[in-house]
Design an enzyme around this catalytic site. Structure first.
Site, PDB file in Angstrom:
ATOM      1  CD  GLN A  34      -3.124  -0.441  -0.064  1.00 20.32           C
ATOM      2  OE1 GLN A  34      -3.159   0.744  -0.413  1.00 20.32           O
ATOM      3  NE2 GLN A  34      -3.908  -1.358  -0.600  1.00 20.32           N
ATOM      4  CB  SER A  35       4.120   1.978  -1.544  1.00 19.40           C
ATOM      5  OG  SER A  35       4.939   3.101  -1.790  1.00 19.40           O
ATOM      6  CG  ASN A  36       0.772   6.634   0.827  1.00 17.22           C
ATOM      7  OD1 ASN A  36      -0.375   6.332   0.519  1.00 17.22           O
ATOM      8  ND2 ASN A  36       1.219   6.564   2.078  1.00 17.22           N
TER       9      ASN A  36
END
Ligand code: PLP
Length: 336
Positions: free
Chosen positions: A75-77
């Site tokens: 879930q990397s921004n």
């Protein structure tokens, strides 16, 4: 001081707003509370990585790259922002995603940032938790080079000296905004992960001799490791700016009490902080970074000892709310 010698590829809306948080302040009986809205940078739901990417994408284009390569958690921004920056600059994007949450529900792997990565046309490579990510990234870069591609490798979180200049730029914005709002010597609070945001803020404040205190709230590494990493990167950023790398170590503070069981894993205080900001200010925090950073700030305010009563506290909202959709289960559990 200015950063005009460093080319930037325009990606964001600047300056981001600096706003009071009157209702949160009242409900915590806190000193003056403000929030720097770097969640509103304008690039594909925004966030801190936009600032770093303006410098990094300009460098990639200078080197004739055709692909941005980076890595992050599922879930990397940072990966989502890199994918959006690539789309904007007409580059391709490939990213290696590390699966750090065991047995996540489907939405963790499909919704939130992962969905946006797909929409932004990033090519994703998933690897198990504990993979040596920098090595994996170099191996992918070599494979692409063999195919005749020209990858530009962006380290995790875009946290190298060039990327950190993005947060020197943020200090320059804050100086003007604080001046026009009459805020003296603010105390900056932020979530600190791959260290570039924290290092850039420290480098900017130090280079300008502002003397503003900065408190980092760690989301991954222990206090000792994070402080050493931030200190090192801040000094390398000062060097890149042509300044002496003489930031005193005691200026670097990375509190590790709010990490909980680990990076990207929920804590009760994070859930409380995300709800408080939503319900008092209509502002969305994220479960991995700003929710934990805000939980730290709230605990420090409640302790009554950490901040001075006449202090102006500015929380740096580094973004990340897109991840909420990949973490809904965490809040469902909390609501049950
Ligand atoms: C990446 C990120 C951070 C941490 O910033 P670093 O420069 O990696 O320390 C904080 N908040 C959000 C929302 C992020 O995406």
């Amino acid at each position: 001081m200015n950063l005009d010698n460093f080319p930037r590829y325009p990606l964001g809306h600047w300056p981001t707003p600096l706003e009071p948080m009157k209702r949160l302040q009242a409900s915590l009986n806190a000193p003056s509370l403000y929030i720097k809205r770097d969640d509103c940078t304008g690039l594909a739901t925004g966030g801190s990585k936009t600032r770093k990417l303006e410098f990094l994408v300009a460098d990639a284009l200078k080197h004739g790259a055709d692909t941005l390569l980076t890595h992050g958690a599922v879930q990397s921004n940072h990966v989502r922002q890199t994918a959006a920056a690539a789309a904007r600059a007409g580059l391709r994007c490939e990213a290696i995603l590390e699966n750090r949450v065991s047995n996540p529900p489907a939405e963790y792997k499909q919704s939130g940032n992962v969905f946006l990565d797909w929409l932004l046309d990033a090519k994703l490579h998933e690897v198990p938790g504990g993979t040596a990510m920098d090595e994996a990234l170099e191996a992918l870069a070599s494979r692409l080079r063999e195919q005749g591609r020209k990858p530009y490798v962006i380290s995790g979180g875009g946290s190298n000296p060039l990327g950190s200049l993005g947060y020197v730029m943020c200090v320059l914005e804050l100086v003007k905004q604080c001046e026009s709002m009459g805020l003296k010597k603010p105390h900056l609070v932020l979530a600190t992960g791959s260290a570039g945001t924290h290092a850039g803020l420290l480098a900017g404040v130090h280079a300008l001799g502002l003397g503003w205190p900065i408190t980092g709230v760690g989301v991954r590494a222990s206090k000792e490791i994070q402080e050493a990493r931030v200190h090192n990167l801040a000094n390398r950023t000062l060097e890149l700016m042509g300044k002496k790398p003489d930031l005193p170590a005691q200026k670097v503070v990375a509190d590790d009490r709010f990490i909980g069981p680990g990076y990207g894993l929920a804590t009760e205080t994070m859930v409380e902080a995300v709800k408080m900001l939503a319900r008092n200010e209509g502002i969305l925090m994220d479960p991995v970074y700003t929710g934990k950073g805000m939980a730290g700030m709230i605990a420090m305010i409640r302790s009554g000892e950490f901040f001075k009563s006449d202090e102006n506290i500015i929380f740096i909202h580094t973004g990340g709310a897109a991840a909420l959709f990949g973490y809904r289960w965490v809040f469902d559990q909390a609501a049950a």
